[in-house]
Design an enzyme around this catalytic site. Structure first.
Site, short mmCIF file in Angstrom:
data_model
loop_
_atom_site.label_atom_id
_atom_site.label_comp_id
_atom_site.label_asym_id
_atom_site.label_seq_id
_atom_site.Cartn_x
_atom_site.Cartn_y
_atom_site.Cartn_z
N GLU A 1 9.65 17.05 14.49
CA GLU A 1 10.10 16.72 13.14
C GLU A 1 9.40 17.65 12.14
O GLU A 1 8.18 17.67 12.07
CB GLU A 1 9.78 15.26 12.81
CG GLU A 1 10.35 14.85 11.46
CD GLU A 1 9.99 13.41 11.07
OE1 GLU A 1 8.84 13.00 11.26
OE2 GLU A 1 10.88 12.70 10.55
N CYS B 1 14.07 10.96 6.62
CA CYS B 1 13.89 10.54 8.01
C CYS B 1 15.16 10.72 8.82
O CYS B 1 15.12 11.06 9.99
CB CYS B 1 13.42 9.09 8.07
SG CYS B 1 14.51 7.96 7.22
N LYS C 1 0.89 -1.18 0.00
CA LYS C 1 0.00 0.00 0.00
C LYS C 1 0.92 1.22 0.00
O LYS C 1 1.43 1.64 1.03
CB LYS C 1 -0.89 -0.01 1.26
CG LYS C 1 -2.21 0.71 1.11
CD LYS C 1 -2.10 2.18 0.76
CE LYS C 1 -1.79 3.05 1.96
NZ LYS C 1 -1.49 4.46 1.58
N GLU D 1 9.69 1.72 10.96
CA GLU D 1 10.72 2.75 10.75
C GLU D 1 9.98 4.09 10.81
O GLU D 1 9.19 4.39 9.92
CB GLU D 1 11.38 2.57 9.38
CG GLU D 1 11.97 1.19 9.12
CD GLU D 1 13.23 0.91 9.92
OE1 GLU D 1 13.65 1.78 10.70
OE2 GLU D 1 13.77 -0.20 9.78
P1 NAD Z 1 2.44 8.72 7.28
O1 NAD Z 1 2.61 8.04 8.58
O2 NAD Z 1 1.47 9.82 7.18
O3 NAD Z 1 2.05 7.69 6.13
C1 NAD Z 1 2.85 6.57 5.83
C2 NAD Z 1 1.98 5.51 5.19
O4 NAD Z 1 1.05 5.04 6.15
C3 NAD Z 1 1.15 5.99 4.00
O5 NAD Z 1 1.11 4.98 3.02
C4 NAD Z 1 -0.22 6.20 4.61
O6 NAD Z 1 -1.28 6.08 3.69
C5 NAD Z 1 -0.26 5.06 5.61
N1 NAD Z 1 -1.21 5.23 6.72
C6 NAD Z 1 -1.64 6.38 7.28
N2 NAD Z 1 -2.53 6.13 8.25
C7 NAD Z 1 -2.68 4.79 8.31
C8 NAD Z 1 -3.47 3.92 9.10
N3 NAD Z 1 -4.30 4.38 10.04
N4 NAD Z 1 -3.37 2.58 8.90
C9 NAD Z 1 -2.53 2.10 7.96
N5 NAD Z 1 -1.78 2.87 7.16
C10 NAD Z 1 -1.83 4.21 7.34
O7 NAD Z 1 3.91 9.21 6.88
P2 NAD Z 1 4.33 10.12 5.64
O8 NAD Z 1 3.90 11.51 5.94
O9 NAD Z 1 3.90 9.45 4.39
O10 NAD Z 1 5.92 10.01 5.68
C11 NAD Z 1 6.73 10.86 6.41
C12 NAD Z 1 7.16 10.21 7.72
O11 NAD Z 1 7.85 8.98 7.44
C13 NAD Z 1 8.14 11.04 8.51
O12 NAD Z 1 7.79 11.01 9.87
C14 NAD Z 1 9.47 10.33 8.29
O13 NAD Z 1 10.44 10.52 9.30
C15 NAD Z 1 9.03 8.91 8.22
N6 NAD Z 1 10.04 8.10 7.55
C16 NAD Z 1 10.79 7.24 8.30
C17 NAD Z 1 11.79 6.49 7.71
C18 NAD Z 1 12.62 5.53 8.51
O14 NAD Z 1 13.24 4.68 7.92
N7 NAD Z 1 12.66 5.65 9.84
C19 NAD Z 1 12.00 6.59 6.33
C20 NAD Z 1 11.21 7.48 5.58
C21 NAD Z 1 10.23 8.22 6.21
#
Ligand code: NAD
Length: 499
Positions: A389, A291, A182, A257
């Site tokens: 962040e 991230c 997804k 992550e």
């Molecule tokens: P997000 O948490 O908003 O979304 C990530 C994914 O989760 C998307 O596909 C979204 O549709 C899905 N999602 C959202 N709500 C959900 C739910 N209730 N149930 C299941 N899936 C759900 O994150 P984002 O804004 O897309 O990405 C940015 C974040 O990702 C930042 O906090 C960044 O630090 C983090 N990030 C972490 C790493 C790492 O390796 N630690 C790498 C890249 C990004």
């Protein structure tokens, strides 16, 4: 303004059981280009019914198909083909990614190459891998029977979409799992290329399934599906918590992550030129949507003024521009919602620190999600821009006077993903690295990582470590098989003569 790359479909479909399909209810959502903020296509909007179909296909492929039962070498051959195809299409991939996400084209190309490497690496790892056998002389042999866990649910963010998908797809497929991916709703375009790549590499039907859609609908249905025993998630810490709770009734295996607010600590004895290059790249590459960004720079007081002045001067000269232009160093942020969030932090920062560069839209960019690389100095540790962040091209710089204070400041957030330490003092380098609360430390280095080493965060930055064989362990059960050699010696219940 760049022109739209060729080959973008009018509708980005799901991919279920080897077919490109619309949503069961026909629903779609608009997908925008971050330079114009206009929809350039639509994507199928998946719900529970679409996830059910995808999970059913993946379950069939797992129980009836060849993939989990193939020899590692056979699976590796297909994974290597995938790597070759991805590599050969790095330009097309980068164009799609840059168009959809606003990432600078040169950096998007680097991410495409890394995606190829993820597949090649896990192909090598499963061929070279070994499992343990334990001999108890004369009495027992125990061995590990490694088995794929089943249907893996993969949920990914928008910041480097294709590469982060490969990061999960590589080890999940290498382990013999079948998958439902997804991807993030802001950036579904590059993910739509996986289907063609996997077909060309002859991945068996039903092994890879993709459902587009929102987190609250498609993502949520995947997390709560009883036939998906494991979820690998990358995204925000708050989303991670929600998914953790939603997985609890099913006791799912989770790899998370999450977010970061990583410190870059510059001591007076460091190579200042190298530290400035690295700390600039560390927060402004990938538009700051990274991230592991070193978004809090801590600098020893005796070099603080010099560092801040030189840093701000360079930040002002960073080339902001059209993501498609190879000269661009910082492109457009992914989406107007995210742009508004980053801009709100820029405003907050003006009340919390001394603004030295940026502070709003760059000149000459009245439209699109452009934010000028922004530098705040003298930021106090309780400031919101120090603690939260931002995930954009915004950095805060704070002075320190001693090693103890530097460590205290470095550890003073809820996050613990990465830390970057700049010093030429050997003892300090090791002591500091070992005491800093971060899953990953880079010493006198920017963020380069050998794929064998662990990746993951501590505190609010994650659960579990992926990377190398740790990723394979996550997607596999390691069943212990115990075999008796010779006679069995069992305490004999119910065999007493006294009865
Ligand atoms: P997000 O948490 O908003 O979304 C990530 C994914 O989760 C998307 O596909 C979204 O549709 C899905 N999602 C959202 N709500 C959900 C739910 N209730 N149930 C299941 N899936 C759900 O994150 P984002 O804004 O897309 O990405 C940015 C974040 O990702 C930042 O906090 C960044 O630090 C983090 N990030 C972490 C790493 C790492 O390796 N630690 C790498 C890249 C990004």
């Amino acid at each position: 303004m760049a022109t739209q790359p060729a080959g973008i479909p009018d509708l980005i479909p799901h991919y279920i059981d080897g077919e490109r399909v619309a949503s069961v209810d026909g629903d779609t959502f608009g997908v925008l280009n971050p330079v114009t903020n206009e929809d350039y296509t639509r994507a199928a909007s998946g719900k529970q019914a679409d996830i059910d179909l995808a999970v059913a296909a993946a379950t069939r492929a797992f129980h009836e198909g060849p993939w989990p039962r193939m020899k590692n070498r056979e699976r590796a051959r297909i994974l290597s083909r995938i790597a070759d195809i991805v590599e050969s299409r790095d330009q097309e991939l980068a164009q799609f990614e840059s168009w959809d996400s606003g990432l600078p084209i040169t950096q998007a190309k680097g991410q495409a190459q890394r995606a190829a490497e993820n597949f090649r690496f896990f192909a090598d790892l499963i061929v070279a891998g070994r499992d343990d056998t334990y001999k108890v002389p004369g009495t027992q042999v125990n061995y590990v029977n490694r088995k794929p866990k089943g249907v893996a649910g993969l949920i990914t963010p928008w910041n480097t979409p294709f590469m982060l998908e490969s990061w999960k797809l590589g080890p999940a497929l290498a382990s013999g799992c079948t998958v439902v991916l997804k991807p993030a709703e802001f950036t579904p375009l590059s993910a739509s290329l996986w289907a063609g790549i996997f077909e060309e590499a002859e991945l068996p039907r039903g092994v890879f399934n993709l459902v587009n859609g929102f987190g609250e609908t498609a993502g949520d249905a995947l997390v709560k599906h009883p036939d998906v025993p494991l979820i690998s998630f990358t995204g925000e810490s708050s989303t991670g918590k929600l998914i953790f709770g939603n997985s609890a009734p099913h006791l799912k295996a989770l790899s998370m992550e999450l977010g970061g607010k990583s410190p870059a600590v510059v001591f007076a004895d460091a190579d200042l030129d190298a530290a400035i290059d690295s700390t600039l790249f560390g927060v402004f590459s990938l538009n700051g949507e990274r991230c592991t960004a070193g978004s809090r720079i801590l600098v020893e007081r005796s070099v603080y003024d010099e560092f801040v002045e030189r840093y701000a001067e360079r930040a002002q000269r960073i080339v902001v521009g059209d993501p498609a232009d190879p000269k661009t160093e910082v492109g457009a942020l992914v989406h107007p919602e995210h742009f508004d969030k980053v801009m709100s932090y820029v405003q907050i920062g003006k009340g919390e620190g001394r603004l030295l560069a940026g502070g709003g839209r760059p000149e000459g960019f009245p439209e699109g999600n452009y934010v000028a690389p922004t530098v705040f100095a003298d930021v106090a540790p309780d400031a919101r821009i120090f603690q939260e962040e931002i995930f954009g091209p915004v950095v805060s710089i704070t002075p320190f006077d001693s090693d103890e204070e530097a460590l205290e400041l470095a550890n003073n957030t809820k996050y613990g993903l990465a830390a970057y330490i700049w010093t030429n003092n050997l003892k300090r380098a090791h002591l500091f690295s070992q005491n800093v609360e971060a899953g990953m430390v880079w010493l006198n280095s920017h963020n380069v990582r050998d794929l064998r080493s662990p990746f993951g965060g501590v505190k609010a930055s994650g659960l579990g470590h992926e990377g190398g064989y740790r990723s394979l362990d996550f997607y596999s059960d390691q069943q212990a098989v115990h075999i008796t050699l010779g006679d069995v010696h069992t305490t004999r219940f119910g065999a007493s003569a006294d009865h």
